[in-house]
Write a protein that holds these residues in place. Structure first.
Motif, PDB file in Angstrom:
ATOM      1  N   TYR A  72      29.528 -24.456   5.772  1.00 36.23           N
ATOM      2  CA  TYR A  72      28.497 -23.921   6.661  1.00 36.23           C
ATOM      3  C   TYR A  72      28.143 -22.475   6.300  1.00 36.23           C
ATOM      4  O   TYR A  72      27.000 -22.049   6.483  1.00 36.23           O
ATOM      5  N   ASP A  73      29.096 -21.726   5.775  1.00 39.71           N
ATOM      6  CA  ASP A  73      28.803 -20.377   5.286  1.00 39.71           C
ATOM      7  C   ASP A  73      27.829 -20.457   4.109  1.00 39.71           C
ATOM      8  O   ASP A  73      26.878 -19.677   4.029  1.00 39.71           O
ATOM      9  N   ASP A  74      28.041 -21.423   3.219  1.00 43.38           N
ATOM     10  CA  ASP A  74      27.123 -21.612   2.092  1.00 43.38           C
ATOM     11  C   ASP A  74      25.732 -22.028   2.566  1.00 43.38           C
ATOM     12  O   ASP A  74      24.721 -21.549   2.034  1.00 43.38           O
ATOM     13  N   LEU A  75      25.658 -22.898   3.568  1.00 41.24           N
ATOM     14  CA  LEU A  75      24.340 -23.239   4.141  1.00 41.24           C
ATOM     15  C   LEU A  75      23.673 -21.984   4.697  1.00 41.24           C
ATOM     16  O   LEU A  75      22.466 -21.780   4.528  1.00 41.24           O
ATOM     17  N   GLY A  76      24.478 -21.148   5.360  1.00 41.43           N
ATOM     18  CA  GLY A  76      23.950 -19.900   5.903  1.00 41.43           C
ATOM     19  C   GLY A  76      23.415 -18.977   4.815  1.00 41.43           C
ATOM     20  O   GLY A  76      22.395 -18.304   5.008  1.00 41.43           O
ATOM     21  N   LYS A  77      24.071 -18.934   3.667  1.00 39.94           N
ATOM     22  CA  LYS A  77      23.591 -18.119   2.538  1.00 39.94           C
ATOM     23  C   LYS A  77      22.225 -18.610   2.084  1.00 39.94           C
ATOM     24  O   LYS A  77      21.319 -17.807   1.825  1.00 39.94           O
ATOM     25  N   LEU A  78      22.103 -19.930   1.961  1.00 34.40           N
ATOM     26  CA  LEU A  78      20.826 -20.494   1.519  1.00 34.40           C
ATOM     27  C   LEU A  78      19.700 -20.163   2.491  1.00 34.40           C
ATOM     28  O   LEU A  78      18.579 -19.867   2.080  1.00 34.40           O
ATOM     29  N   VAL A  79      19.993 -20.201   3.770  1.00 37.04           N
ATOM     30  CA  VAL A  79      18.990 -19.868   4.790  1.00 37.04           C
ATOM     31  C   VAL A  79      18.688 -18.372   4.769  1.00 37.04           C
ATOM     32  O   VAL A  79      17.521 -17.960   4.729  1.00 37.04           O
ATOM     33  N   ALA A  80      19.721 -17.540   4.796  1.00 34.26           N
ATOM     34  CA  ALA A  80      19.530 -16.086   4.869  1.00 34.26           C
ATOM     35  C   ALA A  80      18.745 -15.556   3.672  1.00 34.26           C
ATOM     36  O   ALA A  80      17.958 -14.619   3.812  1.00 34.26           O
ATOM     37  N   HIS A  81      18.942 -16.151   2.511  1.00 32.16           N
ATOM     38  CA  HIS A  81      18.246 -15.690   1.307  1.00 32.16           C
ATOM     39  C   HIS A  81      16.926 -16.409   1.071  1.00 32.16           C
ATOM     40  O   HIS A  81      16.277 -16.205   0.042  1.00 32.16           O
ATOM     41  N   GLY A  82      16.523 -17.238   2.017  1.00 26.63           N
ATOM     42  CA  GLY A  82      15.218 -17.889   1.944  1.00 26.63           C
ATOM     43  C   GLY A  82      15.126 -18.996   0.911  1.00 26.63           C
ATOM     44  O   GLY A  82      14.026 -19.411   0.550  1.00 26.63           O
ATOM     45  N   ILE A  83      16.242 -19.490   0.435  1.00 25.13           N
ATOM     46  CA  ILE A  83      16.226 -20.562  -0.556  1.00 25.13           C
ATOM     47  C   ILE A  83      15.922 -21.900   0.119  1.00 25.13           C
ATOM     48  O   ILE A  83      15.235 -22.748  -0.435  1.00 25.13           O
ATOM     49  N   VAL A  84      16.433 -22.061   1.325  1.00 29.14           N
ATOM     50  CA  VAL A  84      16.185 -23.258   2.127  1.00 29.14           C
ATOM     51  C   VAL A  84      15.558 -22.808   3.437  1.00 29.14           C
ATOM     52  O   VAL A  84      15.991 -21.815   4.025  1.00 29.14           O
ATOM     53  N   LYS A  85      14.552 -23.530   3.882  1.00 26.34           N
ATOM     54  CA  LYS A  85      13.919 -23.179   5.151  1.00 26.34           C
ATOM     55  C   LYS A  85      14.918 -23.307   6.293  1.00 26.34           C
ATOM     56  O   LYS A  85      15.665 -24.281   6.379  1.00 26.34           O
ATOM     57  N   GLU A  86      14.896 -22.327   7.158  1.00 27.71           N
ATOM     58  CA  GLU A  86      15.776 -22.323   8.321  1.00 27.71           C
ATOM     59  C   GLU A  86      15.621 -23.598   9.139  1.00 27.71           C
ATOM     60  O   GLU A  86      16.602 -24.184   9.591  1.00 27.71           O
ATOM     61  N   GLU A  87      14.388 -24.044   9.320  1.00 25.69           N
ATOM     62  CA  GLU A  87      14.132 -25.242  10.120  1.00 25.69           C
ATOM     63  C   GLU A  87      14.831 -26.472   9.553  1.00 25.69           C
ATOM     64  O   GLU A  87      15.274 -27.336  10.303  1.00 25.69           O
ATOM     65  N   LEU A  88      14.926 -26.569   8.247  1.00 25.60           N
ATOM     66  CA  LEU A  88      15.569 -27.725   7.636  1.00 25.60           C
ATOM     67  C   LEU A  88      17.039 -27.797   8.031  1.00 25.60           C
ATOM     68  O   LEU A  88      17.543 -28.851   8.420  1.00 25.60           O
ATOM     69  N   VAL A  89      17.729 -26.670   7.979  1.00 24.29           N
ATOM     70  CA  VAL A  89      19.148 -26.641   8.318  1.00 24.29           C
ATOM     71  C   VAL A  89      19.343 -26.725   9.831  1.00 24.29           C
ATOM     72  O   VAL A  89      20.181 -27.479  10.317  1.00 24.29           O
ATOM     73  N   MET A  90      18.557 -25.990  10.588  1.00 28.47           N
ATOM     74  CA  MET A  90      18.718 -25.984  12.045  1.00 28.47           C
ATOM     75  C   MET A  90      18.405 -27.339  12.657  1.00 28.47           C
ATOM     76  O   MET A  90      19.052 -27.763  13.608  1.00 28.47           O
ATOM     77  N   GLY A  91      17.411 -28.029  12.121  1.00 30.14           N
ATOM     78  CA  GLY A  91      17.017 -29.320  12.676  1.00 30.14           C
ATOM     79  C   GLY A  91      18.078 -30.388  12.535  1.00 30.14           C
ATOM     80  O   GLY A  91      18.155 -31.309  13.343  1.00 30.14           O
ATOM     81  N   SER A  92      18.920 -30.252  11.517  1.00 33.03           N
ATOM     82  CA  SER A  92      19.926 -31.291  11.302  1.00 33.03           C
ATOM     83  C   SER A  92      21.365 -30.808  11.459  1.00 33.03           C
ATOM     84  O   SER A  92      22.248 -31.599  11.759  1.00 33.03           O
ATOM     85  N   ASN A  93      21.612 -29.514  11.258  1.00 31.97           N
ATOM     86  CA  ASN A  93      22.986 -29.004  11.277  1.00 31.97           C
ATOM     87  C   ASN A  93      23.215 -27.825  12.207  1.00 31.97           C
ATOM     88  O   ASN A  93      24.305 -27.259  12.227  1.00 31.97           O
ATOM     89  N   GLY A  94      22.202 -27.440  12.943  1.00 32.72           N
ATOM     90  CA  GLY A  94      22.315 -26.254  13.791  1.00 32.72           C
ATOM     91  C   GLY A  94      23.407 -26.339  14.836  1.00 32.72           C
ATOM     92  O   GLY A  94      24.193 -25.411  15.021  1.00 32.72           O
ATOM     93  N   ILE A  95      23.486 -27.464  15.515  1.00 30.43           N
ATOM     94  CA  ILE A  95      24.499 -27.618  16.562  1.00 30.43           C
ATOM     95  C   ILE A  95      25.894 -27.549  15.954  1.00 30.43           C
ATOM     96  O   ILE A  95      26.782 -26.872  16.484  1.00 30.43           O
TER      97      ILE A  95
END
Length: 163
Positions: free
Chosen positions: A52-75
């Protein structure tokens, strides 16, 4: 309780996540630094929190859209952070590190934007199988064509077309 004994095979990713979510804080109710946990436990926690830290890196650095991760893994990101937070904060306090800072940021973002908000924004649709419509389990949907060729058995050899 899940066994973390080295004599057994390692936990699967799913089992490791279940351990972190449901057992970690029961097994270790006292606050301690992450590195003070037994090696077997650290291994499971690292596998889950590190992902999940690695997913956070991808989101924070704009590599993956935040919505993509939040919509499926946010909870899950939020719940994982809540489970490991006491161990991480104590680790940071003792070692002046930034352990899993991206996971913490991901949990913050997840709390600000619940998956339901993203799902609504994307206008996601439910798919109901035609069988459910035919059997009257859900109201008719004009987008689902009627079943024409099937007959329904009524009893004692009688049949009638589907509704």
């Amino acid at each position: 309780m899940l066994s973390l004994s080295p004599s057994l095979s390692p936990l699967s990713p799913f089992e490791a996540q279940q351990y972190v979510l449901y057992q970690l804080n029961k097994d270790f109710p006292e606050v301690s630094a992450y590195t003070a946990l037994p090696l077997e436990t650290r291994s499971q926690v690292r596998a889950v929190a590190g992902l999940y830290d690695d997913l956070g890196k991808l989101v924070a650095h704009g590599i993956v859209k935040e919505e993509l991760v939040m919509g499926s893994n946010g909870i899950h990101a939020r719940r994982i952070w809540e489970a490991v937070e006491p161990f991480v904060l104590e680790e940071r306090r003792q070692r002046r590190s930034n352990l899993w800072i991206y996971l913490e940021d991901l949990a913050y973002r997840a709390a600000q934007t619940p998956p339901a908000t993203i799902h609504a924004k994307l206008n996601l649709h439910r798919y109901l199988a035609p069988l459910a419509h035919r059997d009257g389990l859900v109201p008719n949907d004009p987008a689902v064509p009627p079943q024409r060729s099937r007959k329904r058995h009524v009893g004692h050899g009688e049949t009638e077309p589907p509704p």
